[in-house]
Write an enzyme that holds these catalytic residues in place. Structure first.
Site, PDB file in Angstrom:
ATOM      1  N   ASN A 155       0.793  -1.228   0.000  1.00 28.32           N
ATOM      2  CA  ASN A 155       0.000   0.000   0.000  1.00 28.32           C
ATOM      3  C   ASN A 155       0.828   1.282   0.000  1.00 28.32           C
ATOM      4  O   ASN A 155       0.380   2.314  -0.506  1.00 28.32           O
ATOM      5  CB  ASN A 155      -0.975  -0.001   1.187  1.00 28.32           C
ATOM      6  CG  ASN A 155      -0.283  -0.069   2.520  1.00 28.32           C
ATOM      7  OD1 ASN A 155       0.614  -0.888   2.735  1.00 28.32           O
ATOM      8  ND2 ASN A 155      -0.692   0.793   3.438  1.00 28.32           N
ATOM      9  N   GLU A 250       4.415  -3.833  12.250  1.00 27.09           N
ATOM     10  CA  GLU A 250       3.538  -2.681  12.037  1.00 27.09           C
ATOM     11  C   GLU A 250       2.336  -3.232  11.281  1.00 27.09           C
ATOM     12  O   GLU A 250       2.418  -3.517  10.083  1.00 27.09           O
ATOM     13  CB  GLU A 250       4.257  -1.575  11.255  1.00 27.09           C
ATOM     14  CG  GLU A 250       3.576  -0.217  11.356  1.00 27.09           C
ATOM     15  CD  GLU A 250       2.304  -0.134  10.540  1.00 27.09           C
ATOM     16  OE1 GLU A 250       1.207  -0.208  11.145  1.00 27.09           O
ATOM     17  OE2 GLU A 250       2.389  -0.017   9.324  1.00 27.09           O
ATOM     18  N   CYS A 284      -3.248   1.641   6.890  1.00 25.58           N
ATOM     19  CA  CYS A 284      -3.487   1.076   8.229  1.00 25.58           C
ATOM     20  C   CYS A 284      -4.241   2.034   9.131  1.00 25.58           C
ATOM     21  O   CYS A 284      -4.939   1.605  10.053  1.00 25.58           O
ATOM     22  CB  CYS A 284      -2.152   0.710   8.881  1.00 25.58           C
ATOM     23  SG  CYS A 284      -1.192  -0.490   7.950  1.00 25.58           S
TER      24      CYS A 284
END
Length: 479
Positions: A155, A250, A284
């Site tokens: 992403n 993460e 995210c």
């Protein structure tokens, strides 16, 4: 259009043939834009051996030289800004507006990493705090851990590679990189740029492949630290097979933004629209759950709808496009299934909810069920949900009632309420008078619960990519 090739880079050489290859297809146009050469098991082994053998050489490079190389890389990327942005848009379907910003952030991340290379600071500790240490003194030093495995997602395929490779090299480590299969072209171009900037040939190895390739790296005892950005399922697998090594994760989130009754509703609606649908919600910390005080729900809903309908959906390479497509049609199909589930469970569809290939129109839902996937899981797509609340304590409770805890936003003009909410939310970061989707690359970024372990940002990543070494000097006893 020329066909581009994504290649593994192992022990100072590009792998060009004799391997299985797969086409690289643009998710927006459906055209074949490149070819990806996949690494074999032997290739991964050779890459691990090369990176492991390079540890001492990379650690011996003076900090000022590592800093110069990273800053040279930032300068080269500045000169190539438009080319890199267009390649990300082509490969991922991310609008050019967003990819130009990503390249700018990547430049900053490399520059920050170069600066931090000169800040590997220790301290001097007198021993006389202890009776036994009257004639002793200790000094601490930050030393590289050795070999970093960097496993990155699709992403933000440029900046998130920079967030791992930059700090790792700044700290004096060697790196084995496995980028996302969906965005191997941009990783290849970045690696070429890093080598041009002066990265030693064996400072970084790159392998291309899927889950099995990643697992081979994760299991290997020569790896000292795994730095992974991705999903919870993959992170659980990493933790299960990694063995005794440090793991930095993460991960995702279903981020909450709270809009209180005293908020500037125009500002809140505009920011939620902009940051809820950038990169088609594939972030995210993308705005997902918007908890709105019940007294302002009608007004906020109308304002948000107006702002969302202003967004331009189209070709990611067109400079005016605000929303491109998802990473592939399967992702779009899954998002549509979640929208359908939510409306069947009682949510009101305010706007959007239509699919065109890999593109899903920006979608706003009102009051979906707490049990629906759009609320309790990570959407990673262009959906935001407006959920009414009566009291701020209810909004806090609902935000915290999640397996994730990455970031949250809050809109209010009451300082005492802002402080209360900020300290009560179970997340890694709270943005006051902004949405969850705000990050500067020098800040500590990461979450709690299923949102991860550790923090990104060059300064903070370097802390996890180095060890504290202590040297003690025992002085002679005075005669």
């Amino acid at each position: 259009m020329s066909i581009k090739i994504a290649q593994p880079y192992i022990n100072g050489e590009w792998i060009t043939s004799g391997r299985e290859s797969v086409p690289v297809i643009s998710p927006y146009s459906g055209e074949t834009i490149g070819e990806q050469i996949l690494a074999t098991n032997d290739d991964v082994e050779n890459a691990l051996a090369s990176a492991f053998n390079a540890k001492k050489q990379i650690a011996s490079i003076p900090s000022h030289q590592r800093a110069q190389i990273l800053k040279k890389a930032a300068s080269l990327l500045e000169n190539e800004k438009e080319r890199f942005a267009k390649l990300i848009s082509l490969e991922l379907g991310k609008p050019l507006k967003n990819t130009l910003d990503e390249v700018s952030r990547s430049i900053e991340t490399l520059e920050l990493s170069g600066e931090e290379a000169k800040r590997l600071l220790g301290e001097t500790l007198p021993g006389d705090a202890s009776e036994r240490g009257t004639q002793a003194i200790a000094s601490t030093f930050r030393v590289p851990v050795g070999l970093i495995a960097a496993i990155t997602p699709f992403n933000a395929p440029l900046n998130l590679v920079c967030h791992k490779v930059g700090p790792a090299f700044a700290a004096g480590n060697s790196v084995i990189l496995k980028p996302a299969p969906q965005t191997a072209l941009i990783a290849t171009e970045l690696l070429k740029l890093l080598l041009e900037a002066g990265f030693p040939e064996n400072a970084i190895n790159m392998v291309l492949g899927g889950v099995e390739t990643g697992q081979q790296i994760v299991k290997d005892d020569r790896v000292n630290v795994i730095s992974f950005t991705g999903g919870v399922v993959a992170s659980n697998n990493i933790c299960a097979i990694a063995g005794m090594k440090k793991v930095l994760l993460e991960l995702g989130g279903n981020a909450s933004t709270i809009v209180h009754e005293d908020a500037d509703l125009n500002r809140a609606a505009a920011m939620c629209a902009r940051t809820g649908f950038s990169n088609s919600g594939q972030s995210c910390i993308s705005v997902q759950r918007i908890y709105v005080h019940q007294s302002v729900v009608p007004k906020f809903t109308e304002l948000l709808k107006e702002e969302v309908l202003k967004l331009k959906i189209g070709d990611p390479l067109h400079p005016d496009s605000d929303v491109g497509c998802l990473v592939d049609k399967n992702a779009a199909n899954r998002v549509m299934e979640w929208i359908d589930e939510s409306t069947k469970m009682g949510a009101e569809l305010i706007c959007g909810g239509k699919q065109h290939g890999a593109t899903v129109e920006p979608t706003v839902l009102l009051n979906p069920s707490k049990q629906s996937k759009v609320v309790c899981q990570e959407v990673f797509g262009p959906i935001v949900s407006i959920i009414p609340y009566e009291t701020i304590d209810e909004a806090i409770k609902e935000t915290n009632d999640s397996s994730f805890g990455l970031q949250a936003g809050l809109f209010t003009n009451q300082m005492d309420l802002a402080c209360k909410v900020a300290h009560s939310l179970e997340v890694g970061g709270v943005v006051i008078n902004g949405t969850s989707n705000f990050r500067l690359d020098h800040w500590p970024y990461g979450g709690i619960k299923n949102s991860g372990i550790g923090r990104e940002g060059p300064r903070y990543a370097i802390e996890d990519m180095t060890e504290t070494k202590m040297i003690v000097l025992q002085l002679p006893v005075n005669q």
